[in-house]
Design a protein around this motif. Structure first.
Motif, PDB file in Angstrom:
ATOM      1  N   ASP A  93       1.024  -1.176  -0.232  1.00 20.29           N
ATOM      2  CA  ASP A  93       0.215   0.106   0.082  1.00 20.29           C
ATOM      3  C   ASP A  93       0.839   1.323  -0.034  1.00 20.29           C
ATOM      4  O   ASP A  93       0.384   2.403   0.053  1.00 20.29           O
ATOM      5  N   HIS A 107      -5.137  -0.061  -7.849  1.00 21.53           N
ATOM      6  CA  HIS A 107      -4.655   0.457  -6.782  1.00 21.53           C
ATOM      7  C   HIS A 107      -3.074   0.764  -6.866  1.00 21.53           C
ATOM      8  O   HIS A 107      -2.746   1.844  -6.470  1.00 21.53           O
ATOM      9  N   ILE A 131      -7.645  10.879  -6.681  1.00 18.63           N
ATOM     10  CA  ILE A 131      -7.696   9.956  -5.763  1.00 18.63           C
ATOM     11  C   ILE A 131      -6.282   9.598  -5.285  1.00 18.63           C
ATOM     12  O   ILE A 131      -5.358   9.479  -6.185  1.00 18.63           O
ATOM     13  N   ARG A 171      -5.247   7.581  -2.037  1.00 17.36           N
ATOM     14  CA  ARG A 171      -5.163   6.516  -1.180  1.00 17.36           C
ATOM     15  C   ARG A 171      -6.213   5.516  -1.359  1.00 17.36           C
ATOM     16  O   ARG A 171      -7.349   5.847  -1.291  1.00 17.36           O
ATOM     17  N   THR A 172      -5.995   4.122  -1.526  1.00 17.78           N
ATOM     18  CA  THR A 172      -7.116   3.054  -1.680  1.00 17.78           C
ATOM     19  C   THR A 172      -6.692   1.866  -1.031  1.00 17.78           C
ATOM     20  O   THR A 172      -5.521   1.686  -0.662  1.00 17.78           O
ATOM     21  N   ARG A 173      -7.756   1.147  -1.180  1.00 18.50           N
ATOM     22  CA  ARG A 173      -7.689  -0.255  -0.578  1.00 18.50           C
ATOM     23  C   ARG A 173      -8.145  -1.353  -1.493  1.00 18.50           C
ATOM     24  O   ARG A 173      -9.413  -1.061  -1.985  1.00 18.50           O
ATOM     25  N   SER A 177     -16.709   2.936  -2.401  1.00 19.15           N
ATOM     26  CA  SER A 177     -15.835   2.075  -3.000  1.00 19.15           C
ATOM     27  C   SER A 177     -16.482   2.030  -4.433  1.00 19.15           C
ATOM     28  O   SER A 177     -17.386   2.095  -4.879  1.00 19.15           O
ATOM     29  N   ILE A 223     -12.068  -1.556  -5.137  1.00 18.42           N
ATOM     30  CA  ILE A 223     -11.293  -0.749  -4.422  1.00 18.42           C
ATOM     31  C   ILE A 223     -11.937   0.184  -3.531  1.00 18.42           C
ATOM     32  O   ILE A 223     -13.322   0.535  -4.105  1.00 18.42           O
ATOM     33  N   GLU A 224     -11.580   0.257  -2.363  1.00 20.73           N
ATOM     34  CA  GLU A 224     -12.144   1.236  -1.512  1.00 20.73           C
ATOM     35  C   GLU A 224     -11.267   2.837  -1.652  1.00 20.73           C
ATOM     36  O   GLU A 224      -9.971   2.602  -1.809  1.00 20.73           O
ATOM     37  N   LEU A 225     -11.992   3.789  -1.740  1.00 18.51           N
ATOM     38  CA  LEU A 225     -11.382   5.236  -2.028  1.00 18.51           C
ATOM     39  C   LEU A 225     -11.173   5.598  -0.568  1.00 18.51           C
ATOM     40  O   LEU A 225     -12.299   6.043   0.337  1.00 18.51           O
ATOM     41  N   GLY A 256     -13.165   8.918   2.588  1.00 24.20           N
ATOM     42  CA  GLY A 256     -14.177   8.542   1.663  1.00 24.20           C
ATOM     43  C   GLY A 256     -15.714   8.838   2.577  1.00 24.20           C
ATOM     44  O   GLY A 256     -16.547   9.459   1.691  1.00 24.20           O
TER      45      GLY A 256
END
Length: 309
Positions: free
Chosen positions: A152, A215, A238, A240-242, A267, A275-277, A290
């Motif tokens: 990450d 990502h 954007i 950072r994401t997961r 997401s 992905i989640e924002l 988010g």
């Protein structure tokens, strides 16, 4: 010789070391920011604070600059995140010019090695010192150090880690040059990859790719210049994401909201997975989490991210 913040740990390390900096070379001050006020580079500003002599030539082949450089009678030039040096400059020091590059050469030759390593999903990178020659990042290798890239980790975070690792390696290299203990290792032409300067369109998010690839693209451009997409009439950056677990599925088209909620957050579906924002902003506005974005931009809940610029 250097310009951005990435070069500052090297400058600080040199000043504290047994090696005596004779002068500093950076780019000329230029307008920056919203007010377009003329601003010195981070390296020039810090060098002046340290009481070092600084030159900021427009042209490196300018006779007055070359006369100044020649008058120093340097043993070596240490080059970190600067610009292409002509032979008249890099060949002038007695032991040549040592460049610190933020990759394990010959991989990622070019202006943006940190960004492209993350973009391509590399799990390992490092720093290299090498002697400059007439071509870009092709000189004989002096020393290298490896480091891992976190899954990450953003480009900004990796740059900070490599800048400190690079400062240690630069001093180690200068010590080795002085002692005559380093071996020059020619770069292999097999395994060469390129890391060209970033263009705005490189940061346009390709939602049709897999969640992991999206990502990687986003963290490769974070914090600057920022990966971006179009949502309705708005440009969204954007940072950072997961990657969500694989059971998130693919129930909708890429670029479609999976979740838009002021508690659960944001997401988005990708070509494969979702992905989640975690951190984003409208262009020119402050970064938000988010849930904060969802709370303030409910008008965008029925919009879909564009797939083409």
């Amino acid at each position: 010789m250097g310009t951005p913040e990435f070069a500052l740990p090297c400058l600080e390390a040199l000043v504290k070391s047994k090696h005596k900096p004779l002068g500093v070379v950076s780019v000329p001050p230029k307008p920056a920011g919203r007010g377009q006020k003329v601003k010195s580079s981070p390296v020039e500003a810090r060098a002046r604070e340290l009481g070092l002599g600084v030159q900021t030539p427009e042209r490196l082949k300018d006779p007055s600059f070359l006369d100044w450089f020649r008058s120093l009678n340097p043993d070596v030039a240490a080059v970190v995140a600067f610009r292409y040096l002509p032979r008249e400059v890099f060949a002038l020091p007695k032991r040549g010019s040592v460049n610190l590059h933020a990759s394990l050469l010959p991989k990622y030759r070019g202006a943006a090695p940190i960004n492209w390593a993350i973009y391509n999903g590399e799990q390992k990178t490092g720093v290299t010192t090498f002697l400059l020659d007439d071509r870009l990042d092709t000189g004989a290798i002096l020393a290298q150090r490896e480091c891992l890239i976190g899954p990450d980790e953003t480009a900004g975070e990796l740059a900070e880690k490599l800048s400190n690792l690079g400062a240690d390696l630069l001093l180690e290299t200068l010590d080795g040059l002085e002692a005559g203990t380093l071996m020059l290792i020619p770069q292999s032409e097999s395994g060469v990859t390129l890391a060209p300067k970033l263009k705005k369109e490189d940061g346009f998010i390709l939602w049709e790719r897999t969640a992991s690839q999206v990502h990687n693209q986003i963290r490769a451009f974070s914090p600057l210049p920022g990966a971006w997409s179009k949502l309705g009439k708005e440009v969204v950056k954007i940072y950072r994401t997961r990657v969500l677990p694989s059971n998130a599925g693919n129930a909708a088209a890429p670029g479609t909201w999976l979740c838009f909620d002021d508690r659960a957050g944001l997401s988005v579906y990708c070509g494969e997975g979702a992905i989640e924002l975690l951190e984003l902003s409208l262009e020119g506005r402050k970064k938000l989490t988010g849930p904060e974005f969802a709370r303030g931009q409910k008008r965008l809940a029925d919009k879909t991210f564009e797939l083409k610029i």
